[in-house]
Design a protein around this motif. Structure first.
Motif, PDB file in Angstrom:
ATOM      1  N   LEU A 250      -3.867   0.453  -3.686  1.00  0.00           N
ATOM      2  CA  LEU A 250      -2.922  -0.997  -3.498  1.00  0.00           C
ATOM      3  C   LEU A 250      -2.522  -2.402  -3.661  1.00  0.00           C
ATOM      4  CD1 LEU A 250      -6.312  -1.712  -0.698  1.00  0.00           C
ATOM      5  CD2 LEU A 250      -4.324  -1.194  -0.025  1.00  0.00           C
TER       6      LEU A 250
ATOM      7  N   SER B  51       1.459  -1.103  -0.415  1.00  0.00           N
ATOM      8  CA  SER B  51       0.479   0.093  -0.065  1.00  0.00           C
ATOM      9  C   SER B  51       0.726   1.186  -0.060  1.00  0.00           C
ATOM     10  CB  SER B  51      -0.971  -0.227   1.249  1.00  0.00           C
ATOM     11  OG  SER B  51      -1.698   0.794   1.167  1.00  0.00           O
TER      12      SER B  51
ATOM     13  N   ASP C 207       0.143   4.838   5.514  1.00  0.00           N
ATOM     14  CA  ASP C 207       0.275   5.031   3.868  1.00  0.00           C
ATOM     15  C   ASP C 207       1.146   6.391   4.484  1.00  0.00           C
ATOM     16  OD1 ASP C 207      -0.305   3.219   2.928  1.00  0.00           O
ATOM     17  OD2 ASP C 207      -1.768   4.287   1.671  1.00  0.00           O
TER      18      ASP C 207
END
Ligand code: CA
Length: 709
Positions: A697, A632, A660
């Motif tokens: 993703l 991700s 993230d």
């Protein structure tokens, strides 16, 4: 043909190694590629530069059109010897599948432009019995009915030193064309309108034309075309097709403006039309392009030619199967040009290796092995490729094919001898003298042939049985079934599991309809050294009963059994996406810059708060212990955001949090040791995100890491 860029890249990487192995095979002294060409440069350098500067200085800035009288001069009669095609299948060492309906006049062409320089270098051609023979007789006897000869305006410096690649000037074409005609073959004259190679990498103006205006260059091109063809025709050469330019995608004769190029094309074709009229000869005009599997590109070109009223009969396309797209794409382009634009089409250049060896101590462009799926580097595969290219061309409305580099054989036995011959007679792809004309492409890479493993003659000049494919296109051959080759295989083994090699492997036969499994014996000691207790890669060699070698690459690791794990397949039905609110903040995005691998990824963004999950459920799994992971990347999250990889199996939920941080800073959360006894697992990612955060993703994985015994 596109000989250069790929070649130079290859050479930078492999030349030294390649020279060593090739020369030691022939029991010759190995020479380093790094030093040998430079030594020659030192000898010739100063002289070359002076001579070429003088050549450039002599280039005029104006051109006065010739005053042709347009009457036919005396034409030499050449007594012709014809060979007829067989009427029924004959016995042969190669298997040829007949091409249903292929006519006798289908062009079975070979480019033989280098022959004279090779013969001048002392090399000889031999027929199938091993007798020295005129190479044109051998070609004609094997069913070849057309010879392609390129012409460079002036491939010499002022001292008369040739640039190489066959030093293909007009006189060379006359000499070779007369011989081709003598053996009943037609001749295609391939004008490059340059002093040396013209292809997608370079389209340099001849030195004599480099200071001319567009208009004057058109006049000069017309006169050069007319005069050259008149010389050829009067010498008795059966010129039946003329190529106006070679692989002209990116220019012609130093010009890159399409309108100007079209005017130059028309000057060339006008000259061909005029000479046809004056000598009452039927001569077709061909144009020539690469990018032959790019439907849109070729369509654009044809539309542009139509718009500019370019007069031509045939569109010739280069198609090297190991560099370009699929057979189907090529076929579609051919039939489109024929149907949409009403032009004849032909495969103007193709080739395929008969060996992965190098015959002249100069590294090869196509180094061998299974370079196109279904064909290896063998005489049979070369034959099958010739047959299949003829079938593909014929089936898509094409009028014929030309094999490229078929006669370009090695001239000597070791590097130093070869280099001397290449420099003196131009029998390699370029000499040191060519550097001052085309420095960008020649540099210190001048030397021999990068194509000798794709010739239709072996390294000693003896014809290969594959040349006879042209003769047998209509009838096929009678040939005992035999394995051509065994494609390499890959075997995946789970860490900790036993390596089980297959008892049989898939074999490609000379007759492809027989392809199937054959038994194989694997090398015991290589098997023993393949350690499956940890991740790794091993090579294990096998041997079939009839002695064919197969190479297996054994990958020890975990196998990803997630479906469409990187979203590269269009069917997303295995992925379950849920979200809160009215609009979906996610999508499957086509943008390689945001993907971990490939082009596609699962993307999220919203003006508002986002809450969503993406998951996949797998059933019928082998009971055991599993691992789940994902990649991700993204940004603009705050402290209220949450991201979670999760898995549910046997009624238990497992989670691991991640976050993230920034673009392409890939997080890789993993959940290990998930027991699965009932064969079912659900795995996925759930996110609660703040407005205007974003990310993707990609590359989920679900792997069995241990089984329950
Ligand atoms: Ca070579």
């Amino acid at each position: 043909m596109m000989i250069h860029k790929k070649l130079s890249t290859l050479l930078i990487m492999t030349a030294s190694v390649f020279l060593l192995s090739a020369c030691s095979n022939n029991n010759q002294t190995a020479v380093s590629a790094d030093t040998a060409p430079d030594m020659t440069l030192v000898n010739a350098g100063a002289e070359v530069k002076a001579a070429d500067a003088a050549k450039a200085a002599a280039s005029p800035s104006e051109y006065t059109a010739k005053d042709h009288d347009y009457t036919a001069k005396e034409v030499s009669e050449i007594e012709r010897e014809y060979f007829t095609l067989p009427s029924a299948a004959e016995e042969s060492s190669i298997y040829v599948e007949p091409v249903e309906g292929i006519p006798d006049d289908f062009i079975r062409g070979v480019d033989a432009s280098e022959v004279l320089s090779i013969e001048n270098s002392g090399a000889k051609y031999y027929d199938s019995e091993g007798n020295e023979q005129d190479v044109f007789k051998i070609l004609s006897q094997s069913g070849v009915n057309y010879i392609r000869l390129r012409i460079w305006n002036n491939p010499y410096n002022l001292d008369g030193n040739g640039y190489g690649g066959g030093n293909c000037d007009l006189q060379t074409a006359v000499s070779l064309g007369v011989r081709a005609t003598k053996y009943g073959m037609k001749v295609l004259i391939d004008f490059h309108y340059s002093d040396f190679w013209a292809d997608p990498e370079r389209q340099l103006s001849p030195v004599a034309w480099q200071n001319l205006s567009d208009e004057d260059k058109c006049l000069a091109l017309y006169d050069f075309t007319y005069d050259s063809l008149e010389t050829l025709i009067c010498a008795g050469v059966d010129v039946s097709m003329v190529q106006v330019g070679n692989e002209t995608n990116n220019g012609l004769s130093g010009e890159t403006d399409f309108d100007t190029i079209c005017r130059l094309f028309n000057s060339g074709s006008q000259a061909v039309r005029k000479i046809s009229e004056v000598y009452d000869k039927d001569i077709a005009v061909a144009l020539h392009y690469t990018n032959s599997t790019d439907y849109e590109k070729i369509d654009n070109i044809c539309a542009g030619l139509l718009e500019n009223n370019v007069d031509y009969d045939i569109l010739g396309l280069s198609y090297y199967t190991f560099w370009s797209g699929s057979f189907e794409q090529f076929g579609n382009v051919m039939s489109h040009v024929k149907n949409e634009y009403g032009k004849d089409v032909m495969l103007a250049e193709f080739s395929y290796p008969f060996t992965d060896q190098d015959g002249d101590c100069y590294a090869n462009s196509a180094a061998g092995g299974e370079m196109s799926a279904g064909y290896t580097s063998s005489v049979q595969s070369q034959s099958t490729m010739i047959r299949d290219m003829c079938a593909l061309t014929y089936d898509n409305g094409g009028i014929g094919v030309f094999y490229w580099g078929g006669t370009w054989i090695p001239v000597g036995s070791d590097y130093e001898t070869n280099m001397e011959l290449w420099e003196k007679y131009g029998s390699g792809w370029a000499t040191s003298y060519a550097d001052s004309y085309d420095h960008e492409n020649v540099g210190s890479y001048y030397g021999g042939s990068a194509w000798d493993n794709q010739a239709l003659f072996d390294f000693d000049g003896k014809v290969l049985p594959s040349l006879d494919t042209f003769k047998y296109l209509g009838t096929g051959t009678i040939c005992d079934p035999a394995v051509d080759y065994i494609p390499d295989i890959n075997i995946d083994v789970l860490v900790g599991r036993e390596l089980v090699m297959p008892d049989t492997v898939f074999a490609i036969y000379n007759d492809r309809s027989l392809n199937g499994e054959v038994s194989v014996t694997w090398d015991e000691s290589e098997l023993e050294s393949a350690d499956t207790s940890k991740d790794g890669e091993y090579t294990v060699t096998g041997r079939t009963d009839d002695g064919h070698i197969v190479t297996a690459t054994v990958n020890v690791g975990y196998v990803n059994i997630a479906d469409n794990p990187g979203f590269e397949e269009e069917d997303y039905s295995m992925w379950d996406v849920t979200y809160e609110g009215d609009s979906n903040p996610t999508d499957f995005q086509d943008n390689g810059a945001d993907a971990k691998t490939g082009d596609m990824s699962f993307h999220f963004w919203s003006e508002d708060n986002m809450s969503f999950t993406i998951s996949q459920t797998k059933t019928d799994l082998t009971p055991g212990v599993y691992m789940v992971s994902v990649f991700s990347q993204g940004g603009d999250m705050n402290d209220d955001c949450s991201m979670e990889l999760y898995a549910i199996a046997d009624g238990v939920e497992y989670t691991v949090s991640f976050m993230d941080t920034s673009w392409c800073n890939w997080q890789n959360p993993v959940i290990y040791d998930i027991p699965v006894t009932d064969g079912e697992i659900t795995f996925g990612v759930r996110m609660n995100l703040c407005p205007k955060s974003w990310g993707t993703l990609d590359d989920f994985s679900l792997c069995l890491t241990d089984t329950v015994d």
